[in-house]
Scaffold this active site. Structure first.
Site, PDB file in Angstrom:
ATOM      1  N   SER A  50       0.891  -1.429   0.139  1.00  0.00           N
ATOM      2  CA  SER A  50       0.162  -0.003  -0.110  1.00  0.00           C
ATOM      3  C   SER A  50       0.830   1.157  -0.265  1.00  0.00           C
ATOM      4  O   SER A  50       0.227   2.094  -0.186  1.00  0.00           O
ATOM      5  CB  SER A  50      -0.708  -0.126   1.286  1.00  0.00           C
ATOM      6  OG  SER A  50      -0.304   0.012   2.457  1.00  0.00           O
ATOM      7  N   GLU A 186      -9.175  -9.577   3.342  1.00  0.00           N
ATOM      8  CA  GLU A 186      -9.310  -8.033   3.759  1.00  0.00           C
ATOM      9  C   GLU A 186     -10.793  -8.914   2.782  1.00  0.00           C
ATOM     10  O   GLU A 186     -11.495  -9.060   1.526  1.00  0.00           O
ATOM     11  CB  GLU A 186      -8.348  -7.866   2.557  1.00  0.00           C
ATOM     12  CG  GLU A 186      -9.175  -6.518   1.825  1.00  0.00           C
ATOM     13  CD  GLU A 186      -7.596  -5.917   1.649  1.00  0.00           C
ATOM     14  OE1 GLU A 186      -6.000  -5.347   1.460  1.00  0.00           O
ATOM     15  OE2 GLU A 186      -8.169  -3.989   1.059  1.00  0.00           O
TER      16      GLU A 186
HETATM   17  O1  KIV Z   1      -0.697  -2.746   1.272  1.00  0.00           O
HETATM   18  C1  KIV Z   1      -1.379  -3.934   2.592  1.00  0.00           C
HETATM   19  O2  KIV Z   1      -1.371  -2.087   3.303  1.00  0.00           O
HETATM   20  C2  KIV Z   1      -1.695  -4.490   3.107  1.00  0.00           C
HETATM   21  C3  KIV Z   1      -2.601  -4.220   4.451  1.00  0.00           C
HETATM   22  C4  KIV Z   1      -3.651  -3.468   4.024  1.00  0.00           C
HETATM   23  C5  KIV Z   1      -3.538  -5.748   4.778  1.00  0.00           C
HETATM   24  O3  KIV Z   1      -1.539  -5.520   2.296  1.00  0.00           O
END
Ligand code: KIV
Length: 277
Positions: A50, A186
């Site tokens: 992310s 998720e």
């Molecule tokens: O990339 C991320 O931050 C994640 C979380 C949302 C679990 O995979």
């Protein structure tokens, strides 16, 4: 061995042992200063891919590279002492073969000093997870809505409604059987997340899943109110730092324009050295 390598206080077996116990508290982090804060309060710090959307302004996680993950992993490592540090494997770095996954996971672990890697996928990744875990690489799995494959989902939709539920339950069983020490669920229906949590022997970490999960995770910038591009229902904002930053930057701009800043407190004189110089 890289200078970054440090053994975290909390290990993957410790996390596994928390199945059915006190909820695991998890957050993402991408920089050293925030990692220090998150480490004080959390069991797991995830350097999520992310980071691409949150810090680099990318439209999805698809464009995140291995080098980006390693650079942020190293920064976060410098701020984490007691939590388990997990680093995401980015899109394209593990799907081709178990050997490709091992090569890149080993690089992530050696160069960041993380305690585990996370990768997306259920049954399709079973062989890869088994290959990694049998060769000393602890794996956190990630099923349900898997953002790296958002293009095949046709958007960030809730997963597990209707017949889909059976396949996602099978994904959860597959990653547990393959040796993952935990699994992120998720954006699933709460009913399915409850069922998976009851069924599999490894901790489930929910994000938009259910309060019965063995732990919860959020993207730190989301819960701090720093990321506004989109705001899923599952995000609770525990602060409004985006708004607070806007107010602070506006005050700075106003004071620079009016020459109010810098004031005497922020400049150096010819006289004696002040305490804060
Ligand atoms: O990339 C991320 O931050 C994640 C979380 C949302 C679990 O995979």
């Amino acid at each position: 061995m890289s200078a970054n390598v440090r053994v975290s206080a909390l290990t993957p077996p410790d996390v596994l042992a928390r199945k059915g116990g006190a909820p695991l508290v998890c957050l993402t982090a991408y920089t050293t200063p925030l990692a220090r804060i998150v480490d004080r309060h959390c069991d797991i710090v995830l350097v999520g891919d992310s980071v691409g959307m949150v810090l680099h302004g990318l439209p999805s996680t698809v464009g995140v590279s291995l080098d980006m993950m390693i650079m942020h992993g190293q920064a976060v490592r410098r701020g984490v002492e007691k939590a388990l540090l997990v680093v995401d494997m980015p899109f394209g770095s593990y799907e081709e073969s178990p050997e490709q996954a091992f090569h890149n996971a080993a690089r992530i672990m050696a160069e960041t000093g993380c305690g585990a890697v996370k990768l997306e996928g259920g049954e399709t990744m079973e062989k890869t997870i088994r290959f990694l875990t049998r060769r000393g690489i602890p794996v956190m799995a990630h099923i349900g809505l898997t953002p790296q494959t958002v293009n095949t989902f046709g958007g960030y939709k809730v997963q597990g409604r209707g017949d889909d539920a059976f396949h996602i339950l099978r994904d959860a069983e597959a990653v547990a059987e393959a040796g993952a020490f935990s699994v992120v669920l998720e954006k699933l229906t709460a009913t399915l997340a409850d069922r998976i949590t009851k069924t599999i022997p490894i901790p489930t970490i929910g994000i938009g899943a259910s309060r019965t999960c063995d732990g919860q995770i959020l993207v730190v910038d989301d819960m701090l109110g720093m990321f506004d591009t989109f705001r899923p229902k599952f995000v609770k904002r525990f602060a409004e730092l985006g708004e607070a930053s806007d107010v602070a930057v506006a005050s700075y701009a106003r004071e620079v324009r009016s020459r109010e800043f810098p004031s005497d407190a922020h400049i150096f004189t010819d006289g004696k050295k002040g305490k804060t110089e």
